[in-house]
Scaffold this active site. Sequence first.
Site: not given
Ligand code: KIV
Length: 274
Positions: A49-50, A88, A118, A120, A186
């Site tokens: 989600d970055s 994500d 993924k 959090e 992280e």
């Molecule tokens: O969203 C992302 O890029 C991440 C990584 C930093 C692990 O969660």
Amino acid sequence: MSATARKAAPMPDDIRAMKGGTPIVSLTAYTTPMAQMMDAHCDFVLVGDSVGMVLHGMPSTLGVTMEMMILHGKAVARGLKQSMMVVDMPFGSYEESPAQAFRNAADLMAETGAGAVKLEGGRHMAETIAFLVARGVPVMAHIGLTPQSINTLGGYKVQGRGAAAAALMADARAVSDAGAFSVVLEKVPAALADQITAEIAIPTIGIGASVNCDGQILVVDDMLGLFTAFKPKFVKRYAALGSDGEAAIASFAEEVRARAFPGPEHSFADKAPT
Ligand code: KIV
């Protein structure tokens, strides 16, 4: 698992089996060409989600939507043959209840072909992780600095220092016991990351954690020098594509203004030669 020896994309269980072996290699990707570039070199590729920050200019990951993750997940899937894709779950798509998480995880997997999702969170997400895994959704957990919680964590700080170490260790145990097949650590002190890696049964994937994690991940735009708004300490820049790209654009602009581009080799004659 070497990139050349591999034939089919690994499954989440293959990633789990890499615990304690050759370090697991992973990067984020958001587009087809970037996915193609890393496919032969990564064990898994994360559609993180970055994407909201590095591609869409958002100030944080909080505004990222399911639609964005599906769009970028589909694009990345078109570029991967050998590497597993993890997508994500965006902020707000899984925290409300295990049922909400399942509905959205199932949509992400069905729409993008992702091998896993993924999410959090540590102990407070353990019930949701177990619910998803029991229903066929492989889950990668993400603890330590969880960017979707920056407003309650007080910013992008290192997590688990001093007295907070025990809570982070409990989070790691909880996601492992709940059935996650791996966990991203992280911005965690290196000694604590080492302790977690030694103690839990699943691979740890470090980002600002420790060289002894079972694997490492970076945001691809950070390591290629494409995202330069800020540079966290844990980022190593392996290229300077941002400044190289800007220099190329400046050359193009100069040549256009000087009528040096396009040259005859980029132009067409009235009639094709017979
Ligand atoms: O969203 C992302 O890029 C991440 C990584 C930093 C692990 O969660």
